[in-house]
Design a protein around this motif. Structure first.
Motif, PDB file in Angstrom:
ATOM      1  N   ASN A   1       0.799  -1.101   0.258  1.00 32.19           N
ATOM      2  CA  ASN A   1      -0.061   0.161   0.181  1.00 32.19           C
ATOM      3  C   ASN A   1       0.823   1.607  -0.187  1.00 32.19           C
ATOM      4  O   ASN A   1       0.262   2.265  -0.038  1.00 32.19           O
ATOM      5  N   GLY A   2       2.010   1.064  -0.362  1.00 31.53           N
ATOM      6  CA  GLY A   2       3.218   2.591  -0.064  1.00 31.53           C
ATOM      7  C   GLY A   2       3.324   2.572   1.238  1.00 31.53           C
ATOM      8  O   GLY A   2       4.363   3.931   1.332  1.00 31.53           O
ATOM      9  N   LYS A   3       2.984   1.778   1.914  1.00 33.07           N
ATOM     10  CA  LYS A   3       4.025   2.434   3.421  1.00 33.07           C
ATOM     11  C   LYS A   3       4.036   1.306   4.022  1.00 33.07           C
ATOM     12  O   LYS A   3       3.451   0.640   4.564  1.00 33.07           O
ATOM     13  N   PHE A   4       5.261   1.379   5.165  1.00 26.69           N
ATOM     14  CA  PHE A   4       5.860   0.280   5.490  1.00 26.69           C
ATOM     15  C   PHE A   4       5.309   0.849   7.017  1.00 26.69           C
ATOM     16  O   PHE A   4       4.691   1.507   8.094  1.00 26.69           O
ATOM     17  N   SER A   5       4.697  -0.742   8.116  1.00 21.82           N
ATOM     18  CA  SER A   5       4.588  -0.853   9.346  1.00 21.82           C
ATOM     19  C   SER A   5       5.826  -1.032  10.282  1.00 21.82           C
ATOM     20  O   SER A   5       6.979  -0.911   8.830  1.00 21.82           O
ATOM     21  N   ALA A   6       5.519  -0.319  11.326  1.00 23.36           N
ATOM     22  CA  ALA A   6       6.897  -0.005  12.282  1.00 23.36           C
ATOM     23  C   ALA A   6       7.988  -1.714  12.084  1.00 23.36           C
ATOM     24  O   ALA A   6       9.516  -1.104  11.898  1.00 23.36           O
ATOM     25  N   ALA A   7       7.774  -2.283  12.525  1.00 27.33           N
ATOM     26  CA  ALA A   7       8.506  -3.775  12.090  1.00 27.33           C
ATOM     27  C   ALA A   7       8.734  -4.025  10.779  1.00 27.33           C
ATOM     28  O   ALA A   7      10.637  -4.051  10.478  1.00 27.33           O
ATOM     29  N   GLN A   8       8.735  -3.571   9.888  1.00 25.70           N
ATOM     30  CA  GLN A   8       9.163  -3.815   8.243  1.00 25.70           C
ATOM     31  C   GLN A   8       9.516  -2.968   8.142  1.00 25.70           C
ATOM     32  O   GLN A   8      10.807  -3.301   7.345  1.00 25.70           O
ATOM     33  N   LYS A   9       9.980  -1.709   8.120  1.00 27.31           N
ATOM     34  CA  LYS A   9      10.963  -0.045   8.203  1.00 27.31           C
ATOM     35  C   LYS A   9      11.893  -0.641   8.576  1.00 27.31           C
ATOM     36  O   LYS A   9      12.834  -0.961   7.976  1.00 27.31           O
ATOM     37  N   THR A  10      11.992  -1.905  10.176  1.00 26.15           N
ATOM     38  CA  THR A  10      13.454  -2.057  11.079  1.00 26.15           C
ATOM     39  C   THR A  10      14.298  -3.032   9.730  1.00 26.15           C
ATOM     40  O   THR A  10      15.388  -2.562   9.407  1.00 26.15           O
ATOM     41  N   LEU A  11      13.034  -4.244   9.423  1.00 24.52           N
ATOM     42  CA  LEU A  11      13.849  -4.881   8.840  1.00 24.52           C
ATOM     43  C   LEU A  11      14.536  -4.696   7.107  1.00 24.52           C
ATOM     44  O   LEU A  11      15.174  -4.720   6.803  1.00 24.52           O
ATOM     45  N   TYR A  12      13.884  -3.487   7.010  1.00 25.47           N
ATOM     46  CA  TYR A  12      13.802  -3.202   5.499  1.00 25.47           C
ATOM     47  C   TYR A  12      15.290  -2.326   5.671  1.00 25.47           C
ATOM     48  O   TYR A  12      15.947  -2.701   4.235  1.00 25.47           O
ATOM     49  N   GLU A  13      15.236  -1.471   6.774  1.00 26.64           N
ATOM     50  CA  GLU A  13      16.934  -0.861   6.732  1.00 26.64           C
ATOM     51  C   GLU A  13      17.356  -1.784   6.543  1.00 26.64           C
ATOM     52  O   GLU A  13      18.236  -1.090   6.766  1.00 26.64           O
ATOM     53  N   ILE A  14      17.885  -3.168   7.640  1.00 24.84           N
ATOM     54  CA  ILE A  14      18.729  -4.283   7.790  1.00 24.84           C
ATOM     55  C   ILE A  14      19.276  -4.333   6.415  1.00 24.84           C
ATOM     56  O   ILE A  14      20.571  -4.522   6.732  1.00 24.84           O
ATOM     57  N   VAL A  15      18.224  -4.393   5.637  1.00 22.34           N
ATOM     58  CA  VAL A  15      18.657  -5.311   4.217  1.00 22.34           C
ATOM     59  C   VAL A  15      19.387  -3.697   3.338  1.00 22.34           C
ATOM     60  O   VAL A  15      20.215  -4.362   2.353  1.00 22.34           O
ATOM     61  N   LEU A  16      18.756  -2.921   3.458  1.00 21.08           N
ATOM     62  CA  LEU A  16      19.203  -1.953   2.292  1.00 21.08           C
ATOM     63  C   LEU A  16      20.758  -1.222   3.612  1.00 21.08           C
ATOM     64  O   LEU A  16      22.032  -1.570   2.902  1.00 21.08           O
ATOM     65  N   ALA A  17      21.125  -2.022   4.744  1.00 18.55           N
ATOM     66  CA  ALA A  17      22.134  -1.805   4.916  1.00 18.55           C
ATOM     67  C   ALA A  17      23.133  -1.913   4.100  1.00 18.55           C
ATOM     68  O   ALA A  17      24.040  -2.421   4.457  1.00 18.55           O
ATOM     69  N   SER A  18      22.881  -3.961   4.145  1.00 17.92           N
ATOM     70  CA  SER A  18      23.955  -5.096   3.952  1.00 17.92           C
ATOM     71  C   SER A  18      24.232  -4.561   2.479  1.00 17.92           C
ATOM     72  O   SER A  18      25.036  -5.490   2.114  1.00 17.92           O
ATOM     73  N   GLN A  19      22.440  -4.125   1.813  1.00 18.16           N
ATOM     74  CA  GLN A  19      23.199  -3.702   0.324  1.00 18.16           C
ATOM     75  C   GLN A  19      24.376  -2.732   0.027  1.00 18.16           C
ATOM     76  O   GLN A  19      25.064  -3.035  -0.778  1.00 18.16           O
ATOM     77  N   GLU A  20      24.343  -2.254   0.623  1.00 22.24           N
ATOM     78  CA  GLU A  20      25.030  -0.688   0.434  1.00 22.24           C
ATOM     79  C   GLU A  20      26.329  -1.493   1.397  1.00 22.24           C
ATOM     80  O   GLU A  20      27.114  -0.896   0.390  1.00 22.24           O
ATOM     81  N   ALA A  21      27.379  -2.901   2.402  1.00 25.37           N
ATOM     82  CA  ALA A  21      27.459  -2.708   2.887  1.00 25.37           C
ATOM     83  C   ALA A  21      29.006  -3.680   1.451  1.00 25.37           C
ATOM     84  O   ALA A  21      29.604  -3.566   1.409  1.00 25.37           O
ATOM     85  N   ALA A  22      27.725  -4.115   0.993  1.00 26.63           N
ATOM     86  CA  ALA A  22      27.932  -5.292  -0.639  1.00 26.63           C
ATOM     87  C   ALA A  22      28.849  -4.627  -1.384  1.00 26.63           C
ATOM     88  O   ALA A  22      29.900  -4.803  -1.866  1.00 26.63           O
ATOM     89  N   ALA A  23      27.742  -3.390  -1.817  1.00 25.14           N
ATOM     90  CA  ALA A  23      28.452  -2.475  -3.427  1.00 25.14           C
ATOM     91  C   ALA A  23      29.845  -1.575  -2.553  1.00 25.14           C
ATOM     92  O   ALA A  23      30.844  -1.420  -3.388  1.00 25.14           O
ATOM     93  N   ALA A  24      29.969  -1.214  -0.941  1.00 28.84           N
ATOM     94  CA  ALA A  24      31.513  -0.422  -0.681  1.00 28.84           C
ATOM     95  C   ALA A  24      32.354  -1.360  -1.157  1.00 28.84           C
ATOM     96  O   ALA A  24      33.318  -0.745  -1.461  1.00 28.84           O
ATOM     97  N   VAL A  25      32.101  -2.723  -1.153  1.00 30.62           N
ATOM     98  CA  VAL A  25      33.439  -3.455  -0.788  1.00 30.62           C
ATOM     99  C   VAL A  25      33.642  -4.167  -2.570  1.00 30.62           C
ATOM    100  O   VAL A  25      34.727  -4.465  -2.749  1.00 30.62           O
ATOM    101  N   THR A  26      32.510  -3.583  -3.378  1.00 30.06           N
ATOM    102  CA  THR A  26      32.960  -4.237  -4.844  1.00 30.06           C
ATOM    103  C   THR A  26      33.651  -3.755  -5.164  1.00 30.06           C
ATOM    104  O   THR A  26      33.348  -1.658  -6.123  1.00 30.06           O
ATOM    105  N   ARG A  27      34.947  -3.660  -5.678  1.00 31.08           N
ATOM    106  CA  ARG A  27      35.990  -2.715  -6.538  1.00 31.08           C
ATOM    107  C   ARG A  27      36.465  -4.209  -7.599  1.00 31.08           C
ATOM    108  O   ARG A  27      37.171  -5.133  -7.240  1.00 31.08           O
ATOM    109  N   PRO A  28      37.511  -3.358  -8.199  1.00 29.48           N
ATOM    110  CA  PRO A  28      38.667  -3.790  -9.158  1.00 29.48           C
ATOM    111  C   PRO A  28      39.717  -4.638  -8.505  1.00 29.48           C
ATOM    112  O   PRO A  28      40.281  -3.875  -7.719  1.00 29.48           O
ATOM    113  N   GLY A  29      39.975  -5.995  -8.237  1.00 29.01           N
ATOM    114  CA  GLY A  29      40.670  -6.568  -7.161  1.00 29.01           C
ATOM    115  C   GLY A  29      40.641  -7.325  -5.519  1.00 29.01           C
ATOM    116  O   GLY A  29      41.437  -7.871  -5.061  1.00 29.01           O
TER     117      GLY A  29
END
Length: 363
Positions: A306-334
């Motif tokens: 419906n376009g709006k997270f519940s509090a619990a959904q938002k918490t878990l979504y942000e954990i997953v988002l942080a994990s994606q950002e961490a993966a992107a941060a270490v993706t580099r040549p070498g």
């Protein structure tokens, strides 16, 4: 009668003109395919010859085929999308295409064919012949070659056809023909080449990703709009939005079967869009991407229906988002291939410990 014949000739000429324009509109890019063929030729060794067929057409039912998709190796070396074709590359740098002959009656039913007469000019190959002549010409082309290269275990029946051609070569040994001593897997050469994308490929991949991203946005918007209006919404409605945007953006087809899963269905790893309702309060997982000119995109997103997270959904979504950002941060040549995965797992694990989904006393 004369008028009908004139109309036929006029429509035939217009059809061929439009088809030629369609085949030649990407002509400048065919230098890329010629360069790739030259790189393959340089790796075949002295008196080597490579055989690369495209994919077969697959019947769907009695009078209809599945939507055709060319072989990736073949397309990488030719840019040619017609079925029933085979490319030969020789170590001297020459290339020969076997393709469907011109046939106006079949073209009315199935679409324009380039034909062997136009193929050298349009595709840049050294020579071209009708695919109907393969069995007659291939044995002669295999004579006096040292090594025959082809993709192993990919095209059903190819090994048998090559054996048949080589059998004819063997029969000519007594007359002085040299028989190929080796058969080698061409995949090892092509896979290494395709591993590093050139600027042309990267441009297509970026465009495919843009089309797919817009398709995800379109599905998200429809989901929220429909539920807020109190209307019925099903998984297949969202799947339809994806397909619409893929084609609207110029994609030929989805890169794979789209996953559109509402609620608990998102826990099924390879779920397919079905008739399940999408409800207020659900999370929806969409794993979908388009294919554009032979190159795939792949995007997975989870969003509140419906376009709006519940509090619990938002918490878990942000954990997953942080994990994606961490993966992107270490993706580099070498970096190691596993570094992005390891970085994501570390963040996910800590996040689940923090919210109590994992018991720190049992870890």
């Amino acid at each position: 009668m004369w008028a009908r014949q004139s109309a036929w000739r006029s429509s035939k000429a217009q059809f061929e003109f439009q088809g030629q324009n369609s085949s030649m509109k990407n002509a400048p890019t065919y230098a890329l395919y010629a360069e790739r063929r030259a790189r393959v030729a340089a790796q075949l060794g002295k008196d080597g010859i490579a055989i690369i067929p495209t994919a077969l057409e697959r019947p769907r039912n009695r009078d209809s085929d599945f939507l055709y998709r060319h072989d990736s190796y073949f397309y990488y070396l030719t840019g040619f999308t017609e079925p029933n074709a085979t490319l030969l590359i020789q170590s001297d740098g020459s290339s020969t295409l076997f393709c469907q002959p011109k046939d106006m009656e079949r073209e009315i039913w199935d679409g324009y064919r380039l034909g062997p007469e136009a193929a050298p000019q349009v595709l840049g190959v050294s020579a071209a012949h009708s695919v109907a002549d393969m069995d007659a010409l291939l044995p002669k082309m295999l004579e006096n070659q040292h090594t025959v290269w082809y993709p192993f275990a990919i095209h059903p029946g190819l090994e048998g056809r090559i054996d048949g051609w080589l059998h004819k070569v063997r029969a000519r040994v007594r007359y002085g023909a040299l028989f190929p001593e080796q058969q080698r897997d061409l995949c090892s050469v092509l896979d290494e080449m395709r591993l590093i994308k050139d600027a042309h490929e990267i441009g297509i991949m970026k465009r495919a990703a843009q089309i797919s991203a817009q398709a995800h946005i379109r599905a998200m918007q429809l989901s929220a709009r429909t539920l807020r209006a109190g209307q019925d919404l099903r998984e297949y409605h969202l799947d339809a939005e994806l397909l619409h945007e893929f084609r609207r953006g110029g994609s030929q087809y989805p890169a794979y079967g789209s996953i559109v899963a509402a609620g608990a269905n998102a826990c099924v790893l390879h779920y397919r869009a079905d008739v399940a309702p999408v409800k207020n309060g659900d999370l929806v997982l969409i794993d979908a991407g388009c294919e554009l000119d032979g190159y795939a995109s792949d995007i997975t997103r989870t969003f509140p229906a419906n376009g709006k997270f519940s509090a619990a959904q938002k918490t878990l979504y942000e954990i997953v988002l942080a994990s994606q950002e961490a993966a992107a941060a270490v993706t580099r040549p070498g970096a190691r291939f596993t570094d992005p995965h390891d970085a994501a797992v570390k963040v996910l694990s800590q996040g689940m410990l923090d919210v109590g989904l994992l018991d720190k006393n049992k870890v």
